[in-house]
Design an enzyme around this catalytic site. Structure first.
Site, PDB file in Angstrom:
ATOM      1  N   LYS A  81      44.790 -45.030  13.789  1.00  0.00           N
ATOM      2  CA  LYS A  81      44.359 -43.672  13.786  1.00  0.00           C
ATOM      3  C   LYS A  81      43.015 -44.913  14.598  1.00  0.00           C
ATOM      4  O   LYS A  81      42.339 -45.501  14.139  1.00  0.00           O
ATOM      5  CB  LYS A  81      43.932 -43.079  12.801  1.00  0.00           C
ATOM      6  CG  LYS A  81      43.290 -41.877  12.869  1.00  0.00           C
ATOM      7  CD  LYS A  81      44.545 -41.083  12.958  1.00  0.00           C
ATOM      8  CE  LYS A  81      44.041 -39.493  13.921  1.00  0.00           C
ATOM      9  NZ  LYS A  81      44.916 -38.822  13.146  1.00  0.00           N
ATOM     10  N   GLY A 181      45.578 -19.020   8.748  1.00  0.00           N
ATOM     11  CA  GLY A 181      45.446 -19.885  10.173  1.00  0.00           C
ATOM     12  C   GLY A 181      46.651 -19.396  11.827  1.00  0.00           C
ATOM     13  O   GLY A 181      47.690 -19.696  11.738  1.00  0.00           O
ATOM     14  N   GLY A 183      46.407 -20.818  15.097  1.00  0.00           N
ATOM     15  CA  GLY A 183      46.661 -21.405  15.630  1.00  0.00           C
ATOM     16  C   GLY A 183      48.010 -21.827  16.161  1.00  0.00           C
ATOM     17  O   GLY A 183      48.508 -21.363  16.551  1.00  0.00           O
ATOM     18  N   VAL A 185      50.165 -24.677  15.087  1.00  0.00           N
ATOM     19  CA  VAL A 185      51.404 -24.671  14.274  1.00  0.00           C
ATOM     20  C   VAL A 185      51.478 -23.000  14.206  1.00  0.00           C
ATOM     21  O   VAL A 185      52.801 -22.685  13.861  1.00  0.00           O
ATOM     22  CB  VAL A 185      50.585 -25.171  13.289  1.00  0.00           C
ATOM     23  CG1 VAL A 185      52.071 -25.224  12.579  1.00  0.00           C
ATOM     24  CG2 VAL A 185      50.769 -26.448  14.389  1.00  0.00           C
ATOM     25  N   TYR A 187      51.205 -19.585  15.035  1.00  0.00           N
ATOM     26  CA  TYR A 187      51.577 -18.637  15.670  1.00  0.00           C
ATOM     27  C   TYR A 187      53.275 -19.314  15.962  1.00  0.00           C
ATOM     28  O   TYR A 187      54.475 -18.117  15.537  1.00  0.00           O
ATOM     29  CB  TYR A 187      50.836 -18.878  17.241  1.00  0.00           C
ATOM     30  CG  TYR A 187      51.792 -18.130  18.649  1.00  0.00           C
ATOM     31  CD1 TYR A 187      51.891 -17.170  18.638  1.00  0.00           C
ATOM     32  CD2 TYR A 187      53.096 -18.735  18.932  1.00  0.00           C
ATOM     33  CE1 TYR A 187      52.341 -16.466  19.173  1.00  0.00           C
ATOM     34  CE2 TYR A 187      53.477 -18.138  19.924  1.00  0.00           C
ATOM     35  CZ  TYR A 187      53.087 -16.955  19.897  1.00  0.00           C
ATOM     36  OH  TYR A 187      54.348 -15.536  21.038  1.00  0.00           O
TER      37      TYR A 187
HETATM   38  P1  NAD Z   1      44.591 -25.131  15.941  1.00  0.00           P
HETATM   39  O1  NAD Z   1      43.359 -24.695  16.026  1.00  0.00           O
HETATM   40  O2  NAD Z   1      45.572 -24.745  16.377  1.00  0.00           O
HETATM   41  O3  NAD Z   1      44.526 -23.582  14.830  1.00  0.00           O
HETATM   42  C1  NAD Z   1      43.810 -23.881  13.989  1.00  0.00           C
HETATM   43  C2  NAD Z   1      44.182 -21.586  13.244  1.00  0.00           C
HETATM   44  O4  NAD Z   1      43.055 -21.697  12.265  1.00  0.00           O
HETATM   45  C3  NAD Z   1      42.608 -21.359  14.446  1.00  0.00           C
HETATM   46  O5  NAD Z   1      43.389 -20.456  15.154  1.00  0.00           O
HETATM   47  C4  NAD Z   1      41.710 -21.131  13.848  1.00  0.00           C
HETATM   48  O6  NAD Z   1      40.761 -20.179  14.409  1.00  0.00           O
HETATM   49  C5  NAD Z   1      42.460 -20.951  12.449  1.00  0.00           C
HETATM   50  N1  NAD Z   1      41.226 -21.106  11.236  1.00  0.00           N
HETATM   51  C6  NAD Z   1      39.959 -21.758  11.403  1.00  0.00           C
HETATM   52  N2  NAD Z   1      39.062 -21.511  10.164  1.00  0.00           N
HETATM   53  C7  NAD Z   1      39.963 -20.456   9.752  1.00  0.00           C
HETATM   54  C8  NAD Z   1      39.322 -19.761   8.469  1.00  0.00           C
HETATM   55  N3  NAD Z   1      38.843 -20.243   7.185  1.00  0.00           N
HETATM   56  N4  NAD Z   1      40.351 -18.510   7.754  1.00  0.00           N
HETATM   57  C9  NAD Z   1      41.717 -19.050   8.859  1.00  0.00           C
HETATM   58  N5  NAD Z   1      41.929 -19.354   9.971  1.00  0.00           N
HETATM   59  C10 NAD Z   1      41.037 -19.762  10.202  1.00  0.00           C
HETATM   60  O7  NAD Z   1      45.471 -25.998  15.254  1.00  0.00           O
HETATM   61  P2  NAD Z   1      47.463 -26.237  14.533  1.00  0.00           P
HETATM   62  O8  NAD Z   1      47.292 -27.835  15.864  1.00  0.00           O
HETATM   63  O9  NAD Z   1      47.448 -24.929  14.620  1.00  0.00           O
HETATM   64  O10 NAD Z   1      47.135 -27.187  13.355  1.00  0.00           O
HETATM   65  C11 NAD Z   1      47.121 -26.452  12.202  1.00  0.00           C
HETATM   66  C12 NAD Z   1      46.312 -27.607  11.205  1.00  0.00           C
HETATM   67  O11 NAD Z   1      47.686 -28.089  10.628  1.00  0.00           O
HETATM   68  C13 NAD Z   1      45.278 -27.929  11.059  1.00  0.00           C
HETATM   69  O12 NAD Z   1      45.001 -28.383  10.018  1.00  0.00           O
HETATM   70  C14 NAD Z   1      46.274 -29.138  11.895  1.00  0.00           C
HETATM   71  O13 NAD Z   1      45.270 -30.526  11.054  1.00  0.00           O
HETATM   72  C15 NAD Z   1      47.613 -29.479  10.925  1.00  0.00           C
HETATM   73  N6  NAD Z   1      48.591 -30.429  11.598  1.00  0.00           N
HETATM   74  C16 NAD Z   1      48.700 -29.844  13.141  1.00  0.00           C
HETATM   75  C17 NAD Z   1      49.812 -30.480  13.555  1.00  0.00           C
HETATM   76  C18 NAD Z   1      50.332 -29.538  15.020  1.00  0.00           C
HETATM   77  O14 NAD Z   1      50.955 -30.557  15.416  1.00  0.00           O
HETATM   78  N7  NAD Z   1      49.202 -28.903  16.093  1.00  0.00           N
HETATM   79  C19 NAD Z   1      50.697 -31.640  13.062  1.00  0.00           C
HETATM   80  C20 NAD Z   1      49.838 -31.747  11.926  1.00  0.00           C
HETATM   81  C21 NAD Z   1      49.006 -30.708  11.168  1.00  0.00           C
END
Ligand code: NAD
Length: 349
Positions: A81, A181, A183, A185, A187
Protein backbone atom coordinates in the site's frame (compact mmCIF):
# COMPACT_ATOMS: atom_id res chain seq x y z
CA UNK A 1 5.67 2.90 20.13
CA UNK A 2 7.91 5.53 18.54
CA UNK A 3 10.78 3.66 16.96
CA UNK A 4 10.09 3.12 13.24
CA UNK A 5 11.89 -0.22 13.05
CA UNK A 6 9.93 -1.46 16.08
CA UNK A 7 6.69 -0.61 14.30
CA UNK A 8 7.77 -2.24 11.05
CA UNK A 9 8.92 -5.35 12.88
CA UNK A 10 5.69 -5.65 14.85
CA UNK A 11 3.66 -5.71 11.63
CA UNK A 12 6.19 -7.99 9.91
CA UNK A 13 6.96 -5.83 6.87
CA UNK A 14 9.66 -6.62 4.34
CA UNK A 15 10.33 -3.07 3.18
CA UNK A 16 9.12 0.48 3.79
CA UNK A 17 10.12 3.22 1.38
CA UNK A 18 10.01 6.94 2.18
CA UNK A 19 9.65 9.09 -0.95
CA UNK A 20 10.55 12.78 -0.86
CA UNK A 21 10.58 15.28 -3.72
CA UNK A 22 11.23 18.91 -2.75
CA UNK A 23 10.34 20.14 -6.22
CA UNK A 24 6.74 18.87 -6.26
CA UNK A 25 6.18 18.66 -2.48
CA UNK A 26 5.66 14.91 -2.67
CA UNK A 27 5.98 13.08 0.64
CA UNK A 28 4.86 9.48 0.39
CA UNK A 29 5.41 6.16 2.12
CA UNK A 30 5.24 2.85 0.26
CA UNK A 31 4.90 -0.22 2.46
CA UNK A 32 5.59 -3.70 1.14
CA UNK A 33 4.32 -6.17 3.71
CA UNK A 34 4.83 -9.57 2.15
CA UNK A 35 5.79 -10.80 -1.32
CA UNK A 36 5.87 -14.57 -0.72
CA UNK A 37 2.85 -15.15 -3.00
CA UNK A 38 3.81 -12.54 -5.59
CA UNK A 39 4.44 -8.82 -6.08
CA UNK A 40 2.68 -6.58 -3.58
CA UNK A 41 -0.44 -4.83 -4.82
CA UNK A 42 -2.52 -2.19 -3.07
CA UNK A 43 -3.99 1.23 -3.57
CA UNK A 44 -2.38 4.61 -3.04
CA UNK A 45 -4.25 6.77 -0.54
CA UNK A 46 -3.83 10.53 -0.45
CA UNK A 47 -4.89 12.07 2.83
CA UNK A 48 -3.99 15.09 5.02
CA UNK A 49 -2.46 13.04 7.84
CA UNK A 50 -1.85 15.05 11.01
CA UNK A 51 1.59 13.54 11.49
CA UNK A 52 4.16 11.32 9.82
CA UNK A 53 3.57 8.62 12.43
CA UNK A 54 -0.17 8.60 11.66
CA UNK A 55 0.64 8.11 7.96
CA UNK A 56 3.10 5.32 8.75
CA UNK A 57 0.60 3.54 11.02
CA UNK A 58 -2.06 3.71 8.30
CA UNK A 59 0.16 2.41 5.50
CA UNK A 60 1.50 -0.43 7.66
CA UNK A 61 -1.99 -1.53 8.75
CA UNK A 62 -3.48 -1.28 5.26
CA UNK A 63 -0.63 -3.09 3.51
CA UNK A 64 -0.73 -5.99 5.96
CA UNK A 65 -4.49 -6.23 5.30
CA UNK A 66 -3.74 -6.54 1.57
CA UNK A 67 -1.49 -9.57 2.21
CA UNK A 68 -4.39 -11.38 3.90
CA UNK A 69 -6.93 -10.28 1.29
CA UNK A 70 -4.79 -11.47 -1.64
CA UNK A 71 -3.95 -14.76 0.05
CA UNK A 72 -7.52 -15.72 1.03
CA UNK A 73 -8.63 -14.73 -2.50
CA UNK A 74 -6.21 -17.26 -4.02
CA UNK A 75 -4.35 -14.53 -5.88
CA UNK A 76 -0.63 -14.82 -6.49
CA UNK A 77 -0.03 -11.39 -5.06
CA UNK A 78 1.45 -9.95 -1.93
CA UNK A 79 0.33 -7.07 0.24
CA UNK A 80 1.40 -3.48 -0.29
CA UNK A 81 0.00 0.00 0.00
CA UNK A 82 1.13 3.60 -0.41
CA UNK A 83 0.11 6.85 1.24
CA UNK A 84 0.78 10.36 -0.04
CA UNK A 85 0.72 12.89 2.78
CA UNK A 86 -1.35 16.01 2.01
CA UNK A 87 -4.78 17.28 1.12
CA UNK A 88 -5.60 16.10 -2.42
CA UNK A 89 -7.76 19.18 -2.95
CA UNK A 90 -4.81 21.47 -2.15
CA UNK A 91 -1.53 19.90 -3.23
CA UNK A 92 -2.33 17.21 -5.78
CA UNK A 93 -0.79 18.14 -9.15
CA UNK A 94 0.13 16.28 -12.31
CA UNK A 95 3.83 16.79 -11.43
CA UNK A 96 3.39 15.39 -7.91
CA UNK A 97 1.64 12.29 -9.27
CA UNK A 98 4.31 11.80 -11.94
CA UNK A 99 6.95 12.04 -9.24
CA UNK A 100 5.14 9.36 -7.23
CA UNK A 101 5.04 7.21 -10.40
CA UNK A 102 8.83 7.46 -10.73
CA UNK A 103 9.27 6.27 -7.14
CA UNK A 104 6.94 3.31 -7.80
CA UNK A 105 9.04 2.51 -10.86
CA UNK A 106 12.26 2.31 -8.83
CA UNK A 107 10.80 -0.73 -7.06
CA UNK A 108 10.80 -2.67 -10.35
CA UNK A 109 7.38 -4.24 -9.79
CA UNK A 110 7.79 -5.28 -6.15
CA UNK A 111 4.93 -2.83 -5.51
CA UNK A 112 2.01 -2.33 -7.93
CA UNK A 113 -0.17 0.66 -7.21
CA UNK A 114 -3.91 1.29 -7.68
CA UNK A 115 -6.60 3.82 -6.80
CA UNK A 116 -7.68 4.45 -3.21
CA UNK A 117 -9.21 7.25 -1.12
CA UNK A 118 -8.25 10.69 -2.46
CA UNK A 119 -7.22 9.37 -5.88
CA UNK A 120 -9.09 9.08 -9.16
CA UNK A 121 -8.80 6.95 -12.29
CA UNK A 122 -7.38 10.05 -14.08
CA UNK A 123 -4.67 10.37 -11.41
CA UNK A 124 -3.63 6.78 -12.09
CA UNK A 125 -3.01 7.75 -15.68
CA UNK A 126 -0.42 10.40 -14.66
CA UNK A 127 1.29 7.76 -12.51
CA UNK A 128 1.09 5.32 -15.39
CA UNK A 129 2.99 7.76 -17.63
CA UNK A 130 6.07 7.03 -15.45
CA UNK A 131 5.66 3.37 -14.59
CA UNK A 132 3.92 0.22 -15.83
CA UNK A 133 3.30 -0.97 -12.29
CA UNK A 134 -0.22 0.43 -12.05
CA UNK A 135 -3.69 -1.19 -12.06
CA UNK A 136 -7.18 0.25 -11.96
CA UNK A 137 -6.91 2.27 -15.14
CA UNK A 138 -9.79 3.11 -17.48
CA UNK A 139 -11.28 0.60 -19.90
CA UNK A 140 -10.19 2.79 -22.82
CA UNK A 141 -6.55 2.15 -21.85
CA UNK A 142 -7.09 -1.60 -21.54
CA UNK A 143 -7.92 -1.42 -17.85
CA UNK A 144 -10.76 -2.98 -15.90
CA UNK A 145 -12.83 0.13 -15.12
CA UNK A 146 -14.85 0.56 -11.92
CA UNK A 147 -13.97 -2.18 -9.37
CA UNK A 148 -17.06 -1.40 -7.24
CA UNK A 149 -19.28 -3.43 -9.57
CA UNK A 150 -17.21 -6.54 -8.78
CA UNK A 151 -16.97 -5.70 -5.11
CA UNK A 152 -20.77 -5.48 -4.93
CA UNK A 153 -21.16 -8.78 -6.79
CA UNK A 154 -18.77 -10.40 -4.30
CA UNK A 155 -20.74 -9.04 -1.35
CA UNK A 156 -23.98 -10.38 -2.84
CA UNK A 157 -22.41 -13.83 -3.42
CA UNK A 158 -20.93 -13.75 0.09
CA UNK A 159 -24.37 -13.02 1.51
CA UNK A 160 -25.67 -16.15 -0.27
CA UNK A 161 -22.96 -18.24 1.42
CA UNK A 162 -23.95 -16.76 4.78
CA UNK A 163 -27.64 -17.54 4.17
CA UNK A 164 -26.68 -21.10 3.29
CA UNK A 165 -24.77 -21.48 6.55
CA UNK A 166 -27.27 -19.72 8.79
CA UNK A 167 -30.66 -20.71 7.29
CA UNK A 168 -29.77 -23.47 4.80
CA UNK A 169 -31.38 -21.35 2.08
CA UNK A 170 -30.04 -19.16 -0.70
CA UNK A 171 -33.10 -17.19 -1.64
CA UNK A 172 -33.40 -13.53 -0.67
CA UNK A 173 -37.15 -13.48 -1.23
CA UNK A 174 -38.76 -11.35 1.50
CA UNK A 175 -35.61 -11.29 3.59
CA UNK A 176 -34.89 -8.01 5.35
CA UNK A 177 -31.51 -6.51 4.50
CA UNK A 178 -30.25 -3.27 6.05
CA UNK A 179 -27.54 -1.33 4.23
CA UNK A 180 -25.47 1.50 5.66
CA UNK A 181 -24.10 3.59 2.78
CA UNK A 182 -25.38 3.67 -0.79
CA UNK A 183 -22.17 4.80 -2.47
CA UNK A 184 -20.60 2.98 -5.39
CA UNK A 185 -20.76 -0.48 -3.78
CA UNK A 186 -24.02 0.04 -1.85
CA UNK A 187 -25.78 1.08 -5.06
CA UNK A 188 -24.83 -2.01 -7.08
CA UNK A 189 -25.45 -4.27 -4.10
CA UNK A 190 -28.98 -2.87 -3.74
CA UNK A 191 -29.59 -3.64 -7.40
CA UNK A 192 -28.69 -7.31 -6.89
CA UNK A 193 -30.78 -7.55 -3.73
CA UNK A 194 -33.76 -5.81 -5.29
CA UNK A 195 -33.68 -8.15 -8.28
CA UNK A 196 -33.45 -11.13 -5.88
CA UNK A 197 -36.61 -10.02 -4.03
CA UNK A 198 -35.15 -8.72 -0.75
CA UNK A 199 -36.75 -5.94 1.29
CA UNK A 200 -34.05 -3.29 1.62
CA UNK A 201 -33.77 -0.74 4.43
CA UNK A 202 -30.99 1.76 4.82
CA UNK A 203 -29.40 5.10 5.36
CA UNK A 204 -26.89 7.39 3.70
CA UNK A 205 -25.74 10.79 4.94
CA UNK A 206 -26.07 11.90 1.31
CA UNK A 207 -29.79 12.48 0.68
CA UNK A 208 -29.33 12.26 -3.09
CA UNK A 209 -27.92 8.73 -2.87
CA UNK A 210 -30.79 7.74 -0.60
CA UNK A 211 -33.38 9.17 -3.01
CA UNK A 212 -31.73 7.37 -5.90
CA UNK A 213 -31.89 3.90 -4.34
CA UNK A 214 -35.40 4.51 -2.96
CA UNK A 215 -36.55 5.39 -6.45
CA UNK A 216 -34.73 2.62 -8.31
CA UNK A 217 -34.75 -0.27 -5.84
CA UNK A 218 -37.58 0.55 -3.42
CA UNK A 219 -35.20 1.08 -0.49
CA UNK A 220 -37.01 2.14 2.70
CA UNK A 221 -35.11 5.06 4.21
CA UNK A 222 -34.48 4.84 7.94
CA UNK A 223 -32.04 6.62 10.27
CA UNK A 224 -28.72 4.98 11.16
CA UNK A 225 -29.91 4.59 14.76
CA UNK A 226 -33.12 2.85 13.77
CA UNK A 227 -31.26 0.70 11.24
CA UNK A 228 -29.11 -0.67 14.05
CA UNK A 229 -32.16 -1.66 16.09
CA UNK A 230 -34.25 -3.07 13.28
CA UNK A 231 -34.85 -6.81 13.20
CA UNK A 232 -32.85 -7.80 10.12
CA UNK A 233 -31.73 -10.98 8.42
CA UNK A 234 -28.59 -9.21 7.16
CA UNK A 235 -26.92 -5.99 8.23
CA UNK A 236 -24.55 -4.73 5.54
CA UNK A 237 -22.04 -2.01 6.44
CA UNK A 238 -21.04 -0.31 3.19
CA UNK A 239 -19.79 3.04 4.46
CA UNK A 240 -17.55 3.20 7.50
CA UNK A 241 -14.87 1.15 9.23
CA UNK A 242 -15.20 0.49 12.98
CA UNK A 243 -18.99 0.39 12.72
CA UNK A 244 -19.18 -2.87 14.68
CA UNK A 245 -18.30 -1.70 18.19
CA UNK A 246 -19.66 -2.12 21.74
CA UNK A 247 -22.27 0.65 21.25
CA UNK A 248 -23.68 -0.65 17.95
CA UNK A 249 -23.49 -4.28 19.07
CA UNK A 250 -25.67 -3.51 22.06
CA UNK A 251 -28.53 -2.66 19.69
CA UNK A 252 -27.80 -4.75 16.60
CA UNK A 253 -30.67 -7.11 15.95
CA UNK A 254 -29.55 -9.09 12.92
CA UNK A 255 -28.66 -12.69 12.10
CA UNK A 256 -25.78 -11.95 9.72
CA UNK A 257 -23.29 -9.11 9.25
CA UNK A 258 -22.03 -8.98 5.66
CA UNK A 259 -20.83 -5.79 4.03
CA UNK A 260 -18.16 -4.10 1.94
CA UNK A 261 -16.65 -1.67 4.44
CA UNK A 262 -13.03 -2.32 5.42
CA UNK A 263 -12.07 -2.96 9.06
CA UNK A 264 -15.67 -3.22 10.27
CA UNK A 265 -14.78 -4.53 13.73
CA UNK A 266 -13.40 -1.71 15.89
CA UNK A 267 -11.57 -4.29 18.00
CA UNK A 268 -11.34 -7.71 16.35
CA UNK A 269 -11.02 -9.84 19.48
CA UNK A 270 -13.49 -7.99 21.69
CA UNK A 271 -16.19 -7.56 19.03
CA UNK A 272 -15.82 -11.18 17.84
CA UNK A 273 -16.64 -12.38 21.36
CA UNK A 274 -19.84 -10.32 21.54
CA UNK A 275 -20.84 -11.38 18.02
CA UNK A 276 -20.40 -14.99 19.11
CA UNK A 277 -22.51 -14.44 22.26
CA UNK A 278 -25.27 -12.86 20.18
CA UNK A 279 -25.10 -15.81 17.75
CA UNK A 280 -24.62 -13.49 14.78
CA UNK A 281 -22.76 -14.88 11.76
CA UNK A 282 -20.02 -12.37 10.90
CA UNK A 283 -18.70 -12.55 7.34
CA UNK A 284 -15.05 -11.40 7.44
CA UNK A 285 -14.84 -8.07 5.60
CA UNK A 286 -11.63 -8.66 3.72
CA UNK A 287 -12.95 -11.92 2.28
CA UNK A 288 -16.35 -10.69 1.15
CA UNK A 289 -15.10 -7.36 -0.24
CA UNK A 290 -12.23 -8.78 -2.34
CA UNK A 291 -14.12 -8.65 -5.67
CA UNK A 292 -12.58 -5.31 -6.60
CA UNK A 293 -9.06 -6.58 -5.94
CA UNK A 294 -9.72 -9.72 -7.99
CA UNK A 295 -10.88 -7.51 -10.84
CA UNK A 296 -7.88 -5.16 -10.88
CA UNK A 297 -5.47 -8.08 -10.40
CA UNK A 298 -6.70 -9.38 -13.73
CA UNK A 299 -5.20 -6.38 -15.48
CA UNK A 300 -1.76 -7.82 -14.79
CA UNK A 301 -2.34 -10.78 -17.10
CA UNK A 302 -4.55 -9.08 -19.70
CA UNK A 303 -7.99 -8.10 -18.53
CA UNK A 304 -10.76 -10.67 -18.93
CA UNK A 305 -14.06 -9.80 -17.23
CA UNK A 306 -15.33 -13.40 -17.46
CA UNK A 307 -12.30 -14.68 -15.57
CA UNK A 308 -12.74 -11.92 -12.99
CA UNK A 309 -16.42 -12.86 -12.53
CA UNK A 310 -15.48 -16.53 -12.00
CA UNK A 311 -12.95 -15.54 -9.38
CA UNK A 312 -15.51 -13.37 -7.59
CA UNK A 313 -17.96 -16.29 -7.59
CA UNK A 314 -15.27 -18.28 -5.74
CA UNK A 315 -15.93 -16.11 -2.67
CA UNK A 316 -18.90 -18.42 -2.00
CA UNK A 317 -16.79 -21.58 -1.51
CA UNK A 318 -14.06 -19.71 0.36
CA UNK A 319 -16.61 -18.46 2.87
CA UNK A 320 -18.19 -21.87 3.39
CA UNK A 321 -14.71 -23.22 4.15
CA UNK A 322 -14.15 -20.40 6.66
CA UNK A 323 -17.54 -20.95 8.33
CA UNK A 324 -16.86 -24.68 8.68
CA UNK A 325 -13.37 -24.15 10.08
CA UNK A 326 -14.78 -21.62 12.53
CA UNK A 327 -17.43 -24.07 13.72
CA UNK A 328 -15.20 -27.13 13.86
CA UNK A 329 -12.33 -25.43 15.68
CA UNK A 330 -14.41 -23.07 17.78
CA UNK A 331 -12.78 -20.00 16.28
CA UNK A 332 -14.29 -16.66 15.35
CA UNK A 333 -14.88 -16.36 11.61
CA UNK A 334 -12.20 -13.68 11.35
CA UNK A 335 -9.66 -15.93 13.13
CA UNK A 336 -10.60 -18.79 10.81
CA UNK A 337 -10.08 -16.54 7.76
CA UNK A 338 -6.72 -15.33 9.11
CA UNK A 339 -5.62 -18.92 9.70
CA UNK A 340 -6.40 -19.98 6.12
CA UNK A 341 -4.74 -16.86 4.68
CA UNK A 342 -1.59 -17.44 6.76
CA UNK A 343 -1.51 -21.14 5.86
CA UNK A 344 -1.49 -20.41 2.12
CA UNK A 345 1.52 -18.12 2.60
CA UNK A 346 3.33 -20.64 4.83
CA UNK A 347 2.68 -23.51 2.41
CA UNK A 348 4.15 -21.63 -0.52
CA UNK A 349 7.42 -20.74 1.23
P1 NAD B 1 -18.30 5.48 -1.52
O1 NAD B 1 -17.51 6.60 -0.97
O2 NAD B 1 -18.72 5.49 -2.95
O3 NAD B 1 -19.64 5.28 -0.65
C1 NAD B 1 -19.73 5.43 0.72
C2 NAD B 1 -21.14 5.94 1.01
O4 NAD B 1 -21.33 5.97 2.42
C3 NAD B 1 -21.38 7.36 0.51
O5 NAD B 1 -22.56 7.42 -0.26
C4 NAD B 1 -21.49 8.19 1.79
O6 NAD B 1 -22.38 9.28 1.67
C5 NAD B 1 -22.02 7.15 2.76
N1 NAD B 1 -21.78 7.45 4.16
C6 NAD B 1 -20.72 8.08 4.73
N2 NAD B 1 -20.88 8.17 6.06
C7 NAD B 1 -22.06 7.56 6.34
C8 NAD B 1 -22.78 7.34 7.55
N3 NAD B 1 -22.34 7.74 8.73
N4 NAD B 1 -23.96 6.68 7.47
C9 NAD B 1 -24.46 6.28 6.27
N5 NAD B 1 -23.82 6.49 5.11
C10 NAD B 1 -22.64 7.12 5.14
O7 NAD B 1 -17.46 4.16 -1.18
P2 NAD B 1 -17.59 2.73 -1.84
O8 NAD B 1 -16.59 2.61 -2.92
O9 NAD B 1 -19.02 2.40 -2.10
O10 NAD B 1 -17.07 1.80 -0.64
C11 NAD B 1 -17.87 1.54 0.48
C12 NAD B 1 -17.02 0.85 1.54
O11 NAD B 1 -16.51 -0.37 1.02
C13 NAD B 1 -15.81 1.65 1.99
O12 NAD B 1 -15.57 1.37 3.35
C14 NAD B 1 -14.67 1.08 1.15
O13 NAD B 1 -13.41 1.21 1.78
C15 NAD B 1 -15.09 -0.37 1.08
N6 NAD B 1 -14.57 -1.06 -0.10
C16 NAD B 1 -14.87 -0.60 -1.34
C17 NAD B 1 -14.38 -1.27 -2.45
C18 NAD B 1 -14.72 -0.79 -3.85
O14 NAD B 1 -14.48 -1.54 -4.82
N7 NAD B 1 -15.27 0.41 -4.02
C19 NAD B 1 -13.59 -2.43 -2.30
C20 NAD B 1 -13.32 -2.90 -1.01
C21 NAD B 1 -13.82 -2.20 0.08
Amino acid sequence: MSNTFEKITSYGHEQVVYCNDNKTGLQAIIAIHNTVLGPSLGGCRMYPYQSESEALEDVLRLSRGMTYKASISNLNLGGGKAVIIGDPKKIKTKELLESFGRFVDTLNGRYITAEDVGMTVEDMEYIRSQTNHVTGITKSLGGSGDPSIFTALGVFIGMKAALKKKYQIESFKNLKVGIQGFGKVGYYLSKHLFEAGAQIYGFDVDQERLDLVSREFGVTSISNNDLMKLELDIFSPCALGGIINPQTLENLNCQIIAGAANNQLLNEKRESETINEKKILYVPDYVINAGGLMNVANELTGYDSKKATNQVEGIYETLLEIFDLSENQNLSTIDAANLLAEKRIQDSK
